[in-house]
Write a protein that holds these residues in place. Structure first.
Motif, PDB file in Angstrom:
ATOM      1  N   VAL A  15      -6.880   3.358   4.625  1.00 53.01           N
ATOM      2  CA  VAL A  15      -7.257   1.958   4.389  1.00 53.01           C
ATOM      3  C   VAL A  15      -8.445   1.508   5.231  1.00 53.01           C
ATOM      4  CG1 VAL A  15      -4.959   1.235   3.650  1.00 53.01           C
ATOM      5  CG2 VAL A  15      -5.541   1.136   6.081  1.00 53.01           C
ATOM      6  N   LYS A  47      -2.454  -1.256  13.896  1.00 53.01           N
ATOM      7  CA  LYS A  47      -1.415  -0.532  13.167  1.00 53.01           C
ATOM      8  C   LYS A  47      -1.182  -1.233  11.828  1.00 53.01           C
ATOM      9  CE  LYS A  47       1.115   1.063  17.280  1.00 53.01           C
ATOM     10  NZ  LYS A  47       2.404   1.003  18.017  1.00 53.01           N
ATOM     11  N   VAL A  48      -0.829  -0.445  10.825  1.00 54.58           N
ATOM     12  CA  VAL A  48      -0.513  -1.010   9.515  1.00 54.58           C
ATOM     13  C   VAL A  48       0.784  -0.401   9.001  1.00 54.58           C
ATOM     14  CG1 VAL A  48      -2.015   0.710   8.404  1.00 54.58           C
ATOM     15  CG2 VAL A  48      -1.325  -1.336   7.141  1.00 54.58           C
ATOM     16  N   THR A  49       1.651  -1.249   8.490  1.00 50.21           N
ATOM     17  CA  THR A  49       2.877  -0.804   7.835  1.00 50.21           C
ATOM     18  C   THR A  49       2.945  -1.502   6.478  1.00 50.21           C
ATOM     19  OG1 THR A  49       4.141  -2.582   8.921  1.00 50.21           O
ATOM     20  CG2 THR A  49       4.157  -0.422   9.971  1.00 50.21           C
ATOM     21  N   SER A  50       3.495  -0.808   5.490  1.00 51.71           N
ATOM     22  CA  SER A  50       3.497  -1.395   4.148  1.00 51.71           C
ATOM     23  C   SER A  50       4.556  -0.764   3.273  1.00 51.71           C
ATOM     24  CB  SER A  50       2.118  -1.224   3.506  1.00 51.71           C
ATOM     25  OG  SER A  50       2.043  -1.930   2.284  1.00 51.71           O
ATOM     26  N   LYS A  88       2.243   5.013   0.699  1.00 53.08           N
ATOM     27  CA  LYS A  88       2.218   5.835   1.912  1.00 53.08           C
ATOM     28  C   LYS A  88       1.033   6.808   1.904  1.00 53.08           C
ATOM     29  CE  LYS A  88       7.169   5.690   2.924  1.00 53.08           C
ATOM     30  NZ  LYS A  88       8.421   6.473   3.076  1.00 53.08           N
ATOM     31  N   HIS A  90      -1.855   6.268   0.951  1.00 51.25           N
ATOM     32  CA  HIS A  90      -3.110   5.571   1.218  1.00 51.25           C
ATOM     33  C   HIS A  90      -3.180   4.924   2.595  1.00 51.25           C
ATOM     34  CE1 HIS A  90      -3.825   5.063  -3.408  1.00 51.25           C
ATOM     35  NE2 HIS A  90      -4.204   6.254  -2.954  1.00 51.25           N
ATOM     36  N   LEU A  91      -2.061   4.879   3.305  1.00 54.61           N
ATOM     37  CA  LEU A  91      -2.026   4.158   4.581  1.00 54.61           C
ATOM     38  C   LEU A  91      -3.038   4.679   5.586  1.00 54.61           C
ATOM     39  CD1 LEU A  91       1.716   3.344   5.396  1.00 54.61           C
ATOM     40  CD2 LEU A  91      -0.147   1.746   5.000  1.00 54.61           C
ATOM     41  N   ASP A  92      -3.260   5.996   5.601  1.00 56.40           N
ATOM     42  CA  ASP A  92      -4.191   6.565   6.576  1.00 56.40           C
ATOM     43  C   ASP A  92      -5.644   6.477   6.114  1.00 56.40           C
ATOM     44  OD1 ASP A  92      -3.846   8.354   4.511  1.00 56.40           O
ATOM     45  OD2 ASP A  92      -4.011  10.133   5.771  1.00 56.40           O
ATOM     46  N   THR A 148       2.594  -6.046   3.197  1.00 56.12           N
ATOM     47  CA  THR A 148       1.888  -5.282   4.220  1.00 56.12           C
ATOM     48  C   THR A 148       1.767  -6.093   5.501  1.00 56.12           C
ATOM     49  OG1 THR A 148       0.570  -4.188   2.505  1.00 56.12           O
ATOM     50  CG2 THR A 148      -0.284  -4.076   4.751  1.00 56.12           C
ATOM     51  N   ILE A 164       0.860  -1.189   0.000  1.00 55.92           N
ATOM     52  CA  ILE A 164       0.000   0.000   0.000  1.00 55.92           C
ATOM     53  C   ILE A 164       0.892   1.234   0.000  1.00 55.92           C
ATOM     54  CG2 ILE A 164      -1.852   1.221   1.227  1.00 55.92           C
ATOM     55  CD1 ILE A 164      -2.355  -1.449   2.749  1.00 55.92           C
TER      56      ILE A 164
END
Length: 375
Positions: free
Chosen positions: A322, A356-359, A316, A318-320, A365, A314
């Protein structure tokens, strides 16, 4: 030449200056009528009372000075209120920051009203003093109740709408089943297959909408969760999803403690996270094997769930987004309804958990979820 030197202040002058400073700050303290400020000694007796406190509680300074703090607490909450105040006092005595407290205040006329306050302390000689900074949160509480009611009404509307829409969808599925029994040419069979997929997406969307509307109600049904069984059923349920057969799954579960939560909500969280990972895998090649790692660790405090893939990733930007309703990071991916991650976030937020999500694009991801043990 005569040199003049500044004379040191005598005791009388020092005393006058101290009185002037005391009067100045006393006037400032008493003039504050927005915030409620109450000062007590170490025994819990009120020794200072500002204008804001007088307006909020209805007592004048002469009426309240010397009275215990408990006269300001609703009789319904005296026991719990005193316990909470003592907890904050202990933290302050140990040089630890005290938490904000909410409780029902009691006015002189017997009316109750919600207050939020924090405390500070200081020492003068051997005596300890405590200052409570209070806010009347009546309007905030009314707004919260109004929002709760509105949310409840919207959830009910959503549930009934999803339920009512299932009827024509079910009828269409029945007609489609009859159509499949007819002899069709190649184009007819192709159109039937497309219609079947479309109806399946519609059914999945309605199921998700109905489920999203009852998340808050699920907190009433708490049981011991067996992650091994839940993941087993999820793997069976997802076998028909595109790309499932090409994925290598690595599952690790560490559960020596009972974890108390709603079974359906845990199933929904894991199923949506795993389905999301499957939807965004990269095709299997000689040099790339789509892999999804699922790790679950359970303790007395809660459960940590982690789902990691090596898929499309994903961006950066779009991370906030999702977890937004109907958001899709890759428009070319047709699977899913755009509700899965929204539902996961709703569940986590409703139970004061953390997600939390990191990708990284083209690398994969990771979603990490923490939920409290509701024992």
């Amino acid at each position: 030449m005569q040199i003049k030197t500044k004379k040191s202040l005598n005791g009388f002058e020092v005393n006058n200056q101290l009185k002037a400073i005391e009067t100045k700050y006393s006037n400032i303290f008493q003039s504050i009528n927005v915030g409620i400020i109450v000062v007590s000694d170490s025994a819990g007796n009120i020794i200072e009372w500002n204008k804001g406190a007088e307006l909020a509680f209805g007592y004048s300074s002469s009426e309240i000075i010397g009275k215990p703090l408990t006269v300001l607490i609703s009789k319904k909450q005296v026991d719990t209120g005193v316990k909470e105040i003592l907890k904050v006092k202990d933290k302050l005595d140990n040089d630890t920051y005290g938490d904000n407290i909410e409780m029902l205040g009691l006015r002189k006329n017997g009316d109750e009203f919600p207050v939020e306050f924090s405390m500070s302390n200081w020492q003068h000689g051997e005596e300890e003093f405590y200052c409570a900074f209070m806010l009347d949160i009546t309007n905030r509480k009314k707004l919260e109740e109004k929002l709760k009611k509105t949310t409840k009404d919207l959830e009910l509307f959503l549930y009934r709408s999803a339920h009512d829409l299932k009827a024509p969808l079910t009828s269409a599925e029945g007609l489609l089943h009859l159509l499949k029994e007819e002899k069709l040419n190649k184009r007819g069979s192709f159109l039937v297959t497309m219609l079947d997929e479309t109806l399946e997406k519609g059914r999945l969307l309605l199921d998700n909408l109905a489920f999203a509307s009852v998340i808050s109600e699920k907190r009433r049904d708490i049981t011991v969760v067996d992650f091994q069984k839940i993941l087993g059923s999820i793997m069976i349920a997802l076998k028909g999803v595109n790309n499932f057969q090409s994925v290598a799954f690595h599952i690790a579960i560490e559960q020596e403690n009972d974890f108390n939560f709603n079974w359906e909500l845990i199933d929904s969280i894991l199923q949506n996270l795993i389905l999301n990972a499957i939807c965004f895998v990269k095709p299997k090649t000689k040099t790339h094997v789509p892999t999804i790692k699922i790790r679950i660790e359970v303790s007395n405090q809660g459960a940590n769930m982690m789902v990691t893939d090596n898929g499309l990733g994903i961006s950066k930007n779009h991370l906030d987004k999702v977890f937004n309703l109907y958001f899709r990071g890759h428009s070319e991916v047709s699977q899913g309804t755009g509700l899965g991650l929204y539902i996961v976030k709703r569940i986590v937020d409703d139970f004061n958990g953390e997600i939390k999500v990191t990708s990284t694009i083209n690398e994969g991801t990771t979603f990490k979820v923490h939920l409290p043990n509701l024992k």
